[in-house]
Design a protein around this motif. Structure first.
Motif, PDB file in Angstrom:
ATOM      1  N   GLN A  56      77.248  -3.829  38.245  1.00 17.94           N
ATOM      2  CA  GLN A  56      77.869  -3.353  36.857  1.00 17.94           C
ATOM      3  C   GLN A  56      76.527  -2.155  36.359  1.00 17.94           C
ATOM      4  O   GLN A  56      76.674  -1.469  36.339  1.00 17.94           O
ATOM      5  CB  GLN A  56      77.649  -4.712  35.718  1.00 17.94           C
ATOM      6  N   ALA A  57      74.977  -2.618  37.347  1.00 16.83           N
ATOM      7  CA  ALA A  57      74.185  -1.557  37.352  1.00 16.83           C
ATOM      8  C   ALA A  57      74.653  -0.057  38.020  1.00 16.83           C
ATOM      9  O   ALA A  57      74.208   0.810  37.774  1.00 16.83           O
ATOM     10  CB  ALA A  57      72.887  -1.983  38.253  1.00 16.83           C
ATOM     11  N   HIS A  96      68.646  -6.870  25.557  1.00 22.34           N
ATOM     12  CA  HIS A  96      69.370  -6.522  25.936  1.00 22.34           C
ATOM     13  C   HIS A  96      70.522  -6.207  24.843  1.00 22.34           C
ATOM     14  O   HIS A  96      72.072  -6.646  24.895  1.00 22.34           O
ATOM     15  CB  HIS A  96      70.384  -8.142  26.469  1.00 22.34           C
ATOM     16  N   ALA A 128      71.807  -1.658  27.670  1.00 17.95           N
ATOM     17  CA  ALA A 128      71.988  -1.902  29.596  1.00 17.95           C
ATOM     18  C   ALA A 128      71.285  -0.401  30.063  1.00 17.95           C
ATOM     19  O   ALA A 128      70.690  -0.996  31.076  1.00 17.95           O
ATOM     20  CB  ALA A 128      73.654  -1.809  29.738  1.00 17.95           C
ATOM     21  N   ASN A 180      69.032  -2.212  33.749  1.00 19.93           N
ATOM     22  CA  ASN A 180      69.374  -3.751  33.379  1.00 19.93           C
ATOM     23  C   ASN A 180      70.089  -3.974  34.750  1.00 19.93           C
ATOM     24  O   ASN A 180      70.587  -3.587  34.651  1.00 19.93           O
ATOM     25  CB  ASN A 180      69.865  -4.341  32.366  1.00 19.93           C
ATOM     26  N   VAL A 202      79.178   1.554  28.060  1.00 27.95           N
ATOM     27  CA  VAL A 202      77.847   0.767  28.608  1.00 27.95           C
ATOM     28  C   VAL A 202      76.752   1.484  27.507  1.00 27.95           C
ATOM     29  O   VAL A 202      76.882   1.944  26.891  1.00 27.95           O
ATOM     30  CB  VAL A 202      77.537   1.946  29.785  1.00 27.95           C
TER      31      VAL A 202
END
Length: 468
Positions: free
Chosen positions: A130-131, A96, A99, A124, A51
């Protein structure tokens, strides 16, 4: 009985020669499972690692801030970046490049003694899954090791001063006793000792909160401050690897595609090449043909499945905590069911292209999407869950995950095995009935003497003369 065995032996020998002459069958049996194992094991992952995270701090002059920075920089789960202000972090987030970013208050270790501390994490959230995973990683760092370690260092520094005198302790105890007579909202069990009172130095202004323990005799024995630690442990997946969870179920999808796809073209090929008409002209029965088709391809399916399972367990270091015997029996029964599905499709369509397409739709897709291999069936609508339990892969996936990851639950494995055996029995009966439709032979009935005497017989070269 001897004739039946001879027919079966001859038909099986024919199938073996057909397999050896058609190398595509061997590719489906051995190369396809290995290719799918590599693709699934390396390409499909739920882990978000590493990450990209930024720490908003102009300088690392705080003990806890340093511990957090060291933990982020030294972990394989993060790509660490330090920025000076929030504007830089937001710019990296918009492009980007990161994250998430973390904002820690200034003088964090000192602020924790006086008031509740808020730490802001900005993530993000375009991909919700994924967050959530990234947030869990960051919370694990902030709420466990580094902060507790940094706080323990600070407390150790403050509490290594010389002990306070007995008179000071008694005076604080009397104050505590007096405060207990007040209203509950005004009373407090904690007192603040100035570090200058402990060390005798007047230039230090740092304070710490210490709880005073009192007894009925109002004699104070000492004060203790211990930070609360939260210890979390993952059972059955200690390393928190998504590959373990995915491959334990995806193995069923791999062997499903291999066995059903390989058997889906077997009977359809006989119709397309015209050899089925030759079989119908012999004394071969539907049962003999079914046995001759099942046995060779079932052996190939077992060999391909064994290769795929052993490759997965060794390459991705999956644990195996359950019963190996029950796992082998479950896989063996499920391979038979999967092969029967392919044979039924092949006998119904009588076309190799259509049978291969239907085999992917009716066997492979349910083993991936409706079996619980990726998505938990408890989180989908009840109607879809009920439909999913009508397919054999659902029960094979559950037993596979139990045997590989957790172990135990023998009753659940046996229950699933019983259901798979029911599928095997129904599949065998249905496959036989479908094949038997193509083996109906119409034997001419003998003609009675009365009918033969009234039936005109035409001789070669002569025609029946018309009346008159």
């Amino acid at each position: 009985m001897a004739n039946h065995l001879a027919h079966i032996k001859t038909l099986m020998l024919k199938e073996v020669k057909q397999i050896l002459s058609d190398k595509s069958v061997l590719l489906v049996a051995f190369f396809l499972p290995l290719m799918l194992v590599v693709i699934y094991g390396t390409g499909i992952r739920m882990d978000v690692k590493p990450v990209s995270v930024a720490l908003v701090s102009s300088k690392l002059d705080d003990v806890i801030t340093r511990e957090v920075a060291f933990a982020l920089a030294g972990s394989e789960y993060f790509e660490f970046t330090q920025v000076n202000n929030q504007a830089q972090a937001q710019e990296l987030l918009l492009t980007h490049d990161i994250a998430a970013y973390i904002m820690l208050p200034n003088n964090l270790s000192q602020s924790m003694y006086h008031q509740p501390v808020e730490i802001m994490i900005t993530i993000n959230g375009a991909d919700a899954q994924q967050a959530n995973i990234a947030r869990s990683y960051l919370e694990a760092v902030l709420l466990s090791g580094p902060t507790q370690k940094g706080l323990s260092r600070q407390i150790t520094y403050l509490t290594t001063a010389p002990a306070i005198t007995q008179a000071q302790m008694l005076s604080q105890a009397q104050a505590l006793e007096q405060s207990s007579n007040q209203s509950p909202a005004q009373s407090t069990p904690s007192f603040r000792f100035n570090v200058s009172d402990l060390t005798g130095t007047q230039n230090q202004t740092t304070t710490t909160t210490t709880e005073v323990n009192t007894f009925k005799s109002a004699q104070v024995t000492g004060y203790v401050y211990e930070p609360v630690q939260v210890i979390a442990r993952n059972w059955f997946n200690e390393s928190n690897e998504s590959t373990w969870y995915l491959m334990a179920g995806q193995l069923i999808g791999v062997i499903t595609l291999m066995s059903s796809f390989m058997s889906s073209i077997v009977i359809a090929r006989e119709f397309e090449r015209g050899t089925m008409a030759g079989l119908l002209a012999t004394n071969t029965t539907a049962g003999e043909l079914l046995i001759a088709k099942v046995v060779p391809y079932y052996v190939l399916s077992c060999l391909g499945a064994a290769l795929a399972i052993m490759t997965t367990l060794i390459s991705f270091e999956l644990p195996f905590r359950g019963s190996a015997l029950l796992y082998v029996i479950t896989i063996a029964v499920y391979l038979y069911v999967s092969e029967l599905i392919g044979l039924i499709i092949s006998a119904v369509t009588r076309n190799q292209f259509l049978s291969s397409e239907y085999a992917v739709i009716l066997s492979f897709l349910p083993s991936i999407l409706l079996s619980g291999a990726i998505f938990d069936l408890r989180s989908i609508p009840p109607v879809i869950s009920a439909i999913a339990h009508l397919f054999p892969p659902t029960y094979a996936v559950e037993s596979s995950k139990i045997c590989i990851l957790s172990g135990g639950s023998t009753d659940t494995i046996l229950e699933n095995l019983g259901i798979l055996l029911i599928f095997a029995g129904l599949g065998t009966l249905l496959c036989y009935r479908v094949l038997a439709r193509h083996f109906k032979r119409y034997v001419p009935q003998p003609i009675s003497k009365e009918a033969a005497s009234t039936t005109p017989v035409l001789r070669p070269g002569l025609e029946q003369s018309s009346p008159g």
